[in-house]
Scaffold this motif. Structure first.
Motif, short mmCIF file in Angstrom:
data_model
loop_
_atom_site.label_atom_id
_atom_site.label_comp_id
_atom_site.label_asym_id
_atom_site.label_seq_id
_atom_site.Cartn_x
_atom_site.Cartn_y
_atom_site.Cartn_z
N UNK A 190 -41.89 -43.14 5.53
CA UNK A 190 -42.96 -42.64 6.38
C UNK A 190 -43.22 -43.63 7.51
N UNK A 191 -43.33 -43.14 8.74
CA UNK A 191 -43.55 -44.00 9.89
C UNK A 191 -44.96 -44.59 9.87
N UNK A 192 -45.17 -45.68 10.63
CA UNK A 192 -46.49 -46.31 10.70
C UNK A 192 -47.52 -45.33 11.24
N UNK A 193 -47.13 -44.51 12.22
CA UNK A 193 -48.06 -43.53 12.77
C UNK A 193 -48.47 -42.52 11.71
N UNK A 194 -47.51 -42.07 10.92
CA UNK A 194 -47.83 -41.10 9.86
C UNK A 194 -48.75 -41.70 8.81
N UNK A 195 -48.49 -42.99 8.46
CA UNK A 195 -49.35 -43.68 7.49
C UNK A 195 -50.76 -43.77 8.02
N UNK A 196 -50.92 -44.16 9.29
CA UNK A 196 -52.26 -44.28 9.88
C UNK A 196 -52.97 -42.94 9.91
N UNK A 197 -52.24 -41.89 10.22
CA UNK A 197 -52.84 -40.56 10.25
C UNK A 197 -53.30 -40.16 8.85
N UNK A 198 -52.50 -40.48 7.84
CA UNK A 198 -52.86 -40.15 6.47
C UNK A 198 -54.11 -40.92 6.04
N UNK A 199 -54.16 -42.20 6.38
CA UNK A 199 -55.33 -43.02 6.01
C UNK A 199 -56.58 -42.49 6.70
N UNK A 200 -56.48 -42.20 8.00
CA UNK A 200 -57.63 -41.68 8.74
C UNK A 200 -58.11 -40.37 8.16
N UNK A 201 -57.17 -39.50 7.84
CA UNK A 201 -57.53 -38.21 7.27
C UNK A 201 -58.20 -38.37 5.92
N UNK A 202 -57.66 -39.27 5.10
CA UNK A 202 -58.22 -39.49 3.76
C UNK A 202 -59.66 -39.97 3.86
N UNK A 203 -59.92 -40.97 4.68
CA UNK A 203 -61.27 -41.51 4.76
C UNK A 203 -62.25 -40.57 5.44
N UNK A 204 -61.78 -39.84 6.41
CA UNK A 204 -62.66 -38.86 7.06
C UNK A 204 -63.11 -37.80 6.06
N UNK A 205 -62.16 -37.33 5.25
CA UNK A 205 -62.51 -36.32 4.24
C UNK A 205 -63.41 -36.90 3.15
N UNK A 206 -63.13 -38.14 2.75
CA UNK A 206 -63.97 -38.77 1.74
C UNK A 206 -65.42 -38.86 2.23
N UNK A 207 -65.61 -39.31 3.48
CA UNK A 207 -66.96 -39.46 4.01
C UNK A 207 -67.63 -38.11 4.21
N UNK A 208 -66.85 -37.09 4.54
CA UNK A 208 -67.44 -35.75 4.65
C UNK A 208 -67.96 -35.26 3.30
N UNK A 209 -67.19 -35.52 2.24
CA UNK A 209 -67.63 -35.13 0.90
C UNK A 209 -68.89 -35.89 0.50
#
Length: 482
Positions: A1-20
């Motif tokens: 997985x590319x660095x960009x893809x990893x960063x997108x995954x991390x951002x998505x994960x934390x954004x969803x966690x904070x929304x919950x």
């Protein structure tokens, strides 16, 4: 997985966690977002703090949190612990391999818990065990009430010798406000009054005089390395168990910055540590021990611990796996190099350092030369966006609350990518703040130990200069919660 893809995954994960989280308690979600922004915008120089990786942070937030698992691997008091067994086994395996320890116990919830496990393991090994054997009992429940009373008296009258608080020791090394100071008949060794360095001959003389069951080595505010081979010699000479608390410098041991006589693991009977600080893992504790102490340490729960936190043990496993890489070894060396740069930066600007410098991860600045107490300096620096903590210095005239020192550590900003140039600049900014801070006065017109007056515009100038460095080394780069 590319660095960009990893960063997108991390951002998505934390954004969803904070929304919950925000859907249940928005104030907690808001505080969590703000904490990230505050940490991103501050020069974090607290020696006991760091930044765990996203992998470690995410590992803490799983359903392992829901599982009770009292006991040890393969010997639980609850059913359905097979996955917890895997987690604990992997974490302990990484710990043994990383530190070269015969035995590792990863259940402690914190550093104080790890120390309590170590203290009671030593008492069980040297006091309870022989007492039970003497009376042919398998456990304390088989003792008569009279024998139990005698044993309890024996357990409560053992001696512990640790480093004094103002010399750089820790509250958990036998000081009265802490349970360790109530468990043991305790005494302290200090440092040379002229140099601030450990005097091993003086430690030996104190040990001979006091005859402790436990000799504690390790520190929280001593800016030098320790010769643990010498400490073991002293312990052996008086028949003491050598316990080393390496919570602060565990990352330097793991990263092979401290080797030979400076590595406590081959020399100590028991070693305790936290898993955050320079080790850069989750908040928690750990005990490493020689095989003879393993059965006693294994009784940590229920001896002094509650049920192990399975999600934290999982996060420890991830952090310890990270620490077994060459990348981490390079990082650990940079921690020490950067501490030297920070110390040099202070010294060339006329600041006074305890012991005259450093050769580990921390620097202890005596702020009395600026006419300030540690409390005044700490708060003035915080106003300017520099996060530190006040700390006692040897023979501190201001005591443990106001203090005369400020402790600086390099692990966190080293994680962000700071190098020699940035740490020299950091020293310059700290000196600018302290040179432009004056003590305040009390209502009675006396000089205050707490209040202060920071010169106009200083805080803004320092924050602006800090921002230039911090922007070049973003915290959790790629993590976007917008």
């Amino acid at each position: 997985m590319s660095e960009q893809s990893v960063n997108q995954s991390i951002s998505s994960a934390y954004s969803q966690i904070l929304d919950v989280i925000g859907g249940v308690e928005p104030r907690i979600a808001a505080a969590t977002r703000q904490e990230l922004e505050d940490q991103r915008g501050s020069l974090k120089l607290i020696a006991s703090e760091n930044y765990a990786s996203p992998a470690v942070l995410l590992t803490m937030g799983t359903w392992f949190s829901d599982k009770y698992a009292e006991g040890t691997v393969g010997h639980r008091f609850y059913a359905g612990c097979q996955n917890v067994d895997t987690v604990e086994s992997v974490a302990a395996e990484h710990a043994r391999e990383l530190f070269g320890a015969p035995y590792a116990y990863v259940q402690p919830h914190s550093g104080i818990d790890a120390n309590l496990v170590a203290f009671w393991s030593i008492l069980a090994h040297h006091v309870e065990g022989p007492w039970l054997q003497k009376f042919g009992a398998k456990n304390v429940n088989e003792l008569s009430e009279e024998d139990w009373e005698t044993l309890r008296t024996e357990l409560g009258h053992q001696r512990l010798l640790g480093m004094s608080l103002d010399a750089g020791g820790h509250l958990t090394h036998g000081f009265r406000p802490n349970i360790s100071g109530k468990m043991f008949h305790q005494n302290q060794y200090g440092t040379d009054p002229e140099t601030g360095l450990l005097d091993y001959d003086a430690v030996r003389a104190k040990a001979r005089e006091f005859q402790p069951l436990v000799l504690v080595a390790g520190y929280s505010a001593y800016p030098r390395r320790v010769n643990f081979a010498k400490m073991r010699e002293i312990a052996d000479e008086v028949g003491a168990t050598l316990m080393v608390d390496m919570a602060h410098f565990a990352g330097l041991v793991a990263g092979r910055v401290f080797t030979g006589d400076e590595d406590p693991v081959p020399h100590a009977h028991i070693v305790t540590t936290t898993t955050h600080k320079s080790l850069r893992g989750p908040r928690g504790g750990m005990v490493l021990a020689q095989e003879e102490f393993a059965p006693d340490v294994d009784r940590g729960c229920p001896m002094v611990l509650g049920g192990p936190l399975s999600h934290m043990m999982a996060a420890k496993a991830v952090a310890l796996a990270e620490a077994r890489t060459q990348e981490f070894r390079d990082y650990a060396q940079r921690i020490a190099d950067n501490a030297q740069s920070l110390a040099d930066g202070f010294l060339k600007r006329g600041a006074t350092l305890v012991t005259g410098g450093t050769d580990n991860h921390l620097v202890l600045l005596d702020v009395s030369s600026f006419g300030l107490t540690g409390r005044q300096a700490e708060t003035a620096l915080l106003d300017a966006g520099v996060v530190t903590n006040r700390n006692s210095v040897p023979a501190d005239p201001n005591g443990a609350w106001y203090t005369s020192g400020i402790r600086f550590g390099t692990p966190a900003l080293t994680t962000r990518g700071f190098g020699a140039e940035e740490f020299d600049r950091t020293a310059e900014l700290v000196v600018e703040v302290l040179s432009n801070t004056q003590p305040g006065t009390t209502k009675a017109g006396e000089v205050s130990k707490a209040s202060y007056v920071l010169g106009d515009g200083v805080a803004d100038r320092v924050r602006s200069a800090s921002a230039e460095m911090l922007d070049k080394h973003p915290l959790y780069p790629g993590l976007d919660l917008a």
